[in-house]
Design a protein around this motif. Structure first.
Motif, short mmCIF file in Angstrom:
data_model
loop_
_atom_site.label_atom_id
_atom_site.label_comp_id
_atom_site.label_asym_id
_atom_site.label_seq_id
_atom_site.Cartn_x
_atom_site.Cartn_y
_atom_site.Cartn_z
N GLY A 33 0.81 -1.19 0.00
CA GLY A 33 0.00 0.00 0.00
C GLY A 33 0.86 1.26 0.00
O GLY A 33 2.08 1.20 -0.07
N GLN A 34 0.17 2.39 0.07
CA GLN A 34 0.84 3.69 0.00
C GLN A 34 0.48 4.48 1.26
O GLN A 34 -0.64 4.99 1.38
CB GLN A 34 0.37 4.44 -1.25
CG GLN A 34 1.23 5.63 -1.62
CD GLN A 34 2.61 5.20 -2.11
OE1 GLN A 34 2.73 4.27 -2.90
NE2 GLN A 34 3.63 5.86 -1.63
N THR A 43 -4.21 -3.77 2.39
CA THR A 43 -2.84 -3.24 2.38
C THR A 43 -2.42 -2.94 3.82
O THR A 43 -3.26 -2.65 4.68
CB THR A 43 -2.71 -1.95 1.54
OG1 THR A 43 -3.43 -0.89 2.19
CG2 THR A 43 -3.24 -2.14 0.13
N THR A 49 2.95 -3.96 -7.51
CA THR A 49 1.88 -3.00 -7.69
C THR A 49 2.43 -1.75 -8.39
O THR A 49 3.64 -1.59 -8.55
CB THR A 49 1.26 -2.58 -6.34
OG1 THR A 49 2.27 -1.98 -5.52
CG2 THR A 49 0.68 -3.78 -5.62
N ALA A 61 2.65 1.61 -7.54
CA ALA A 61 2.63 2.69 -6.56
C ALA A 61 3.73 3.70 -6.90
O ALA A 61 4.25 3.72 -8.00
CB ALA A 61 2.77 2.13 -5.16
N ASP A 62 4.09 4.54 -5.92
CA ASP A 62 4.99 5.66 -6.20
C ASP A 62 6.35 5.24 -6.73
O ASP A 62 6.96 5.96 -7.52
CB ASP A 62 5.18 6.49 -4.92
CG ASP A 62 3.99 7.39 -4.62
OD1 ASP A 62 3.05 7.39 -5.42
OD2 ASP A 62 4.02 8.07 -3.58
N GLN A 83 -4.35 2.31 -3.54
CA GLN A 83 -3.75 0.98 -3.52
C GLN A 83 -4.66 -0.04 -2.83
O GLN A 83 -4.66 -1.22 -3.20
CB GLN A 83 -2.39 1.03 -2.84
CG GLN A 83 -1.33 1.78 -3.65
CD GLN A 83 -1.12 1.16 -5.02
OE1 GLN A 83 -0.99 -0.06 -5.15
NE2 GLN A 83 -1.10 1.99 -6.05
#
Length: 224
Positions: free
Chosen positions: A10-11, A40, A180, A182-183, A18
């Motif tokens: 997750g973020q 997450t 995933t 993500a950033d 996410q």
């Protein structure tokens, strides 16, 4: 009914996107007779879905600190200390073959022969555990015989992605070894590649491949 919980990092700064992504992935994992859900670590309360009978599938790229220490700790805090944690996505024995299919398909679209194409594997790495970089190196070693050259670059340890990407020819595929989007994939990776003047082609992260829900389902069915 057996319960399965797919857990991603997750973020932390913005957990909702996410969380929605892993929930959508869980909905595409075909395990008849089981309840498959997503969570997450970043979303407060998400692990409360687990209980002691839950199978937990870590959507992580390595069996490192998060899967061995942090995830069990968080499950205990969520009231599910007996939940069974499966090997992570990055340890799936089918992952090297999936990576080969992804790069072979992308090379074919470009009209490139794999034997003339270089490969840059972009991965997370870690200053805490050797497991993430070792997992990436194993994938690289499995793919190297097919390629003109293979390198790994990391976000959090040397060789960093910008250093690994520098000087590579235009006929290079960059495979983001992330579960995933993500950033690290949307921000850190493009910034590093731009800094290296990388002129090759960057693929989507391996965790977004169409085959992934079926891979997860096979692992879960074996465990069940």
């Amino acid at each position: 009914m057996p319960k399965v919980l797919i857990v991603a990092h997750g973020q932390p700064g913005d957990p909702a996107p996410q969380q929605r992504a892993v929930e959508a992935l869980a909905a595409r994992v075909p395990v008849p007779g089981a309840l498959v859900q997503g969570a997450t670590l970043a979303m407060p309360g998400a692990l409360d879905l687990a209980d002691d009978g839950t199978l937990v599938y870590p959507l992580f790229m390595a069996a490192g600190w998060f899967t061995r220490s942090e995830l069990p700790r968080r499950l205990q805090l969520a009231g599910a200390p007996g939940a069974r944690i499966l090997p992570p996505f990055g340890a799936d024995p089918g992952l090297p073959a999936l990576c080969l299919r992804l790069i072979a398909g992308s090379a074919a679209i470009q009209g490139w022969a794999l034997s003339d194409t270089h490969l840059l594997i972009a991965a997370h790495g870690s200053g805490r555990s050797r497991a993430p970089s070792e997992a990436a190196q194993r994938i690289a070693a499995a793919l190297a015989p097919q390629m003109a050259g293979t390198r790994c670059g990391f976000i959090e340890e040397a060789p960093f992605i910008a250093d690994a990407a520098r000087g590579l020819p235009a006929q290079t595929l960059c495979l983001p070894l992330f579960a995933t989007q993500a950033d690290h994939v949307t921000d850190d990776l493009p910034r590093a590649l731009d800094g290296a003047a990388f002129g090759g082609l960057t693929l989507p992260p391996v965790g977004l491949a169409a085959e992934v829900p079926a891979m997860i389902a096979r692992a879960v069915r074996r465990a069940l």
